[in-house]
Design a protein around this motif. Sequence first.
Motif, PDB file in Angstrom:
ATOM      1  N   LEU A   1       0.851  -1.289  -0.164  1.00  0.00           N
ATOM      2  CA  LEU A   1       0.238   0.076   0.016  1.00  0.00           C
ATOM      3  C   LEU A   1       0.615   1.221   0.053  1.00  0.00           C
ATOM      4  CD1 LEU A   1      -2.507  -1.166   2.867  1.00  0.00           C
ATOM      5  CD2 LEU A   1      -2.934  -1.307   0.151  1.00  0.00           C
ATOM      6  N   VAL A   2       0.665   2.138  -0.721  1.00  0.00           N
ATOM      7  CA  VAL A   2       1.310   3.410  -1.086  1.00  0.00           C
ATOM      8  C   VAL A   2       0.314   4.570  -0.637  1.00  0.00           C
ATOM      9  CG1 VAL A   2       2.495   4.791  -2.720  1.00  0.00           C
ATOM     10  CG2 VAL A   2       2.922   2.304  -2.711  1.00  0.00           C
ATOM     11  N   PHE A   3       0.695   5.349   0.301  1.00  0.00           N
ATOM     12  CA  PHE A   3      -0.030   6.777   0.025  1.00  0.00           C
ATOM     13  C   PHE A   3       0.442   7.677  -0.951  1.00  0.00           C
ATOM     14  CE2 PHE A   3      -0.558   6.711   5.025  1.00  0.00           C
ATOM     15  CZ  PHE A   3      -2.081   6.320   5.002  1.00  0.00           C
ATOM     16  N   MET A   4      -0.521   8.537  -1.678  1.00  0.00           N
ATOM     17  CA  MET A   4      -0.450   9.667  -2.402  1.00  0.00           C
ATOM     18  C   MET A   4      -1.144  10.737  -1.736  1.00  0.00           C
ATOM     19  SD  MET A   4      -0.836   9.512  -6.381  1.00  0.00           S
ATOM     20  CE  MET A   4      -0.134  11.307  -7.277  1.00  0.00           C
ATOM     21  N   THR A   5      -0.338  11.745  -1.401  1.00  0.00           N
ATOM     22  CA  THR A   5      -0.878  12.832  -1.007  1.00  0.00           C
ATOM     23  C   THR A   5      -0.001  13.917  -1.323  1.00  0.00           C
ATOM     24  OG1 THR A   5      -1.835  13.951   0.977  1.00  0.00           O
ATOM     25  CG2 THR A   5       0.133  12.674   1.363  1.00  0.00           C
ATOM     26  N   TYR A   6       0.115  15.388  -0.545  1.00  0.00           N
ATOM     27  CA  TYR A   6       0.606  16.285  -0.625  1.00  0.00           C
ATOM     28  C   TYR A   6       1.392  17.015   0.445  1.00  0.00           C
ATOM     29  CZ  TYR A   6      -1.913  16.393  -4.975  1.00  0.00           C
ATOM     30  OH  TYR A   6      -2.304  16.182  -6.284  1.00  0.00           O
ATOM     31  N   ALA A   7       2.531  17.481   0.057  1.00  0.00           N
ATOM     32  CA  ALA A   7       3.644  18.018   1.320  1.00  0.00           C
ATOM     33  C   ALA A   7       3.004  18.753   2.370  1.00  0.00           C
ATOM     34  CB  ALA A   7       4.593  18.644   0.457  1.00  0.00           C
ATOM     35  N   ASN A   8       1.962  19.482   2.136  1.00  0.00           N
ATOM     36  CA  ASN A   8       1.123  19.996   3.366  1.00  0.00           C
ATOM     37  C   ASN A   8       0.620  18.930   4.380  1.00  0.00           C
ATOM     38  OD1 ASN A   8       1.748  22.813   3.156  1.00  0.00           O
ATOM     39  ND2 ASN A   8       0.096  23.317   1.900  1.00  0.00           N
ATOM     40  N   VAL A   9       0.139  18.068   3.683  1.00  0.00           N
ATOM     41  CA  VAL A   9      -0.702  17.066   4.578  1.00  0.00           C
ATOM     42  C   VAL A   9       0.427  16.462   5.616  1.00  0.00           C
ATOM     43  CG1 VAL A   9      -1.784  14.635   4.678  1.00  0.00           C
ATOM     44  CG2 VAL A   9      -2.074  16.241   2.883  1.00  0.00           C
ATOM     45  N   VAL A  10       1.721  16.194   5.001  1.00  0.00           N
ATOM     46  CA  VAL A  10       2.791  15.538   5.773  1.00  0.00           C
ATOM     47  C   VAL A  10       3.314  16.611   6.966  1.00  0.00           C
ATOM     48  CG1 VAL A  10       4.701  14.320   5.901  1.00  0.00           C
ATOM     49  CG2 VAL A  10       3.283  13.793   4.000  1.00  0.00           C
ATOM     50  N   PHE A  11       3.624  17.893   6.266  1.00  0.00           N
ATOM     51  CA  PHE A  11       4.095  18.758   7.222  1.00  0.00           C
ATOM     52  C   PHE A  11       3.323  18.992   8.356  1.00  0.00           C
ATOM     53  CE2 PHE A  11       6.650  20.951   3.641  1.00  0.00           C
ATOM     54  CZ  PHE A  11       8.023  20.489   4.033  1.00  0.00           C
TER      55      PHE A  11
ATOM     56  N   PRO B   1       9.510  19.043  -5.561  1.00  0.00           N
ATOM     57  CA  PRO B   1      10.529  18.782  -6.504  1.00  0.00           C
ATOM     58  C   PRO B   1      11.574  17.889  -6.093  1.00  0.00           C
ATOM     59  CG  PRO B   1       9.853  21.054  -5.775  1.00  0.00           C
ATOM     60  CD  PRO B   1       9.224  20.228  -4.779  1.00  0.00           C
ATOM     61  N   PHE B   2      12.208  17.583  -7.176  1.00  0.00           N
ATOM     62  CA  PHE B   2      13.473  16.577  -6.794  1.00  0.00           C
ATOM     63  C   PHE B   2      14.364  17.279  -5.953  1.00  0.00           C
ATOM     64  CE2 PHE B   2      17.616  15.187  -8.431  1.00  0.00           C
ATOM     65  CZ  PHE B   2      17.857  14.017  -7.915  1.00  0.00           C
ATOM     66  N   GLU B   3      14.558  18.338  -6.098  1.00  0.00           N
ATOM     67  CA  GLU B   3      15.772  19.132  -5.247  1.00  0.00           C
ATOM     68  C   GLU B   3      15.329  19.304  -4.015  1.00  0.00           C
ATOM     69  OE1 GLU B   3      16.149  20.042  -9.606  1.00  0.00           O
ATOM     70  OE2 GLU B   3      14.618  20.263  -8.162  1.00  0.00           O
ATOM     71  N   GLU B   4      14.253  18.920  -3.646  1.00  0.00           N
ATOM     72  CA  GLU B   4      13.510  19.328  -2.151  1.00  0.00           C
ATOM     73  C   GLU B   4      13.184  18.127  -1.394  1.00  0.00           C
ATOM     74  OE1 GLU B   4      10.694  22.404  -2.207  1.00  0.00           O
ATOM     75  OE2 GLU B   4      11.696  23.534  -3.336  1.00  0.00           O
ATOM     76  N   LYS B   5      13.407  16.913  -2.209  1.00  0.00           N
ATOM     77  CA  LYS B   5      12.831  15.498  -1.598  1.00  0.00           C
ATOM     78  C   LYS B   5      13.820  15.022  -0.286  1.00  0.00           C
ATOM     79  CE  LYS B   5      15.578  12.605  -4.802  1.00  0.00           C
ATOM     80  NZ  LYS B   5      16.259  11.780  -4.043  1.00  0.00           N
ATOM     81  N   HIS B   6      14.789  15.556  -0.187  1.00  0.00           N
ATOM     82  CA  HIS B   6      15.794  14.623   0.863  1.00  0.00           C
ATOM     83  C   HIS B   6      15.022  14.861   2.214  1.00  0.00           C
ATOM     84  CE1 HIS B   6      18.906  12.520  -0.905  1.00  0.00           C
ATOM     85  NE2 HIS B   6      18.952  13.433  -1.952  1.00  0.00           N
ATOM     86  N   GLU B   7      14.348  15.974   2.344  1.00  0.00           N
ATOM     87  CA  GLU B   7      13.770  16.114   3.856  1.00  0.00           C
ATOM     88  C   GLU B   7      12.707  14.988   4.026  1.00  0.00           C
ATOM     89  OE1 GLU B   7      11.447  19.770   4.223  1.00  0.00           O
ATOM     90  OE2 GLU B   7      11.804  20.290   2.111  1.00  0.00           O
ATOM     91  N   PHE B   8      12.242  14.466   3.067  1.00  0.00           N
ATOM     92  CA  PHE B   8      11.074  13.365   3.114  1.00  0.00           C
ATOM     93  C   PHE B   8      11.960  12.080   3.092  1.00  0.00           C
ATOM     94  CE2 PHE B   8       8.914  16.891   1.448  1.00  0.00           C
ATOM     95  CZ  PHE B   8       7.871  17.165   2.584  1.00  0.00           C
ATOM     96  N   LEU B   9      12.670  11.966   2.007  1.00  0.00           N
ATOM     97  CA  LEU B   9      13.354  10.767   1.652  1.00  0.00           C
ATOM     98  C   LEU B   9      14.370  10.175   2.658  1.00  0.00           C
ATOM     99  CD1 LEU B   9      14.271   8.633  -0.483  1.00  0.00           C
ATOM    100  CD2 LEU B   9      16.170  10.188  -1.169  1.00  0.00           C
ATOM    101  N   ASP B  10      14.965  10.889   3.437  1.00  0.00           N
ATOM    102  CA  ASP B  10      15.796  10.631   4.400  1.00  0.00           C
ATOM    103  C   ASP B  10      15.071   9.915   5.718  1.00  0.00           C
ATOM    104  OD1 ASP B  10      17.721  11.675   3.300  1.00  0.00           O
ATOM    105  OD2 ASP B  10      18.239  13.253   4.260  1.00  0.00           O
ATOM    106  N   VAL B  11      13.860  10.487   5.999  1.00  0.00           N
ATOM    107  CA  VAL B  11      12.986  10.225   7.139  1.00  0.00           C
ATOM    108  C   VAL B  11      12.442   8.869   6.595  1.00  0.00           C
ATOM    109  CG1 VAL B  11      10.894  10.445   8.483  1.00  0.00           C
ATOM    110  CG2 VAL B  11      12.574  12.422   7.813  1.00  0.00           C
TER     111      VAL B  11
END
Length: 258
Positions: free
Chosen positions: A91-101, A126-136
């Motif tokens: 199962l994969v969530f598809m949502t938006y950054a604001n929901v997670v923030f 964006p690809f350039e900003e993904k690490h704040e999510f990817l790392d977690v």
Amino acid sequence: MSKIQAVFEKGKAFIPFITCGDPDLETTKKLVISMAENGADIIELGIPFSDPTAEGPVIQGANIRALSHGVTTDQVFGMVKELRACIETPLVFMTYANVVFSYGTERFVRQMAECGMDGLILPDVPFEEKHEFLDVCDLYGIDFISLVAPTSENRMIKIAKEARGFLYVVSSLGVTGTRSEIKTDLQGMINTIKSANPDLPCAIGFGISTPEQVEKMSRIADGAIVGSAIVKLIGKYGTESVGPVSDFVKDMKAAQSV
């Protein structure tokens, strides 16, 4: 190898999308179980959001209906916990950054891991900003799934090299929705991705709505993603949508074995 990657080892993947809470969470739960039983290999669950910028009118409507019923992120997590007692399908969530923030990024991802989610897609990051999510996500064993679009040309190889789970290949410019014809050079996109990361599964989404399109996309890529066509059925049939959606998923999955 993650649970998501393991799916693609078995063959072509059919990946349906639905919006949680449309028409209600109990129906969502029944739909997920039924889709898993009828051939869905990975299931995308949309968490309702008031401004789903990547979505066309069909999925926007589903978000509005779910939010009008008061569906919350915590309720969605609770539903997933219940689902995990019934199904093992990734199962994969598809949502938006604001929901997670707004929930708190680490708290959100930790909850994902605890309730049994496998991946996360945030189409507005964006690809350039993904690490704040990817790392977690890496910390908690969640695949942070990247997207590439026809306009990603110069970044496609970079995105492919760092992708997790599978790469979501956006078939067309614009928002989600059914399309009668997809004119993008998808084969060229897949060739570029595979040259950078040969083992990375690619699944094509946006605009796919018929078994013929699923069959065509599955010849080009490793999987096909269908959202708006399913959400349209749910909008039409509401709490009686389990049967029509099950038949639709069965037909779409069968098209991959043609």
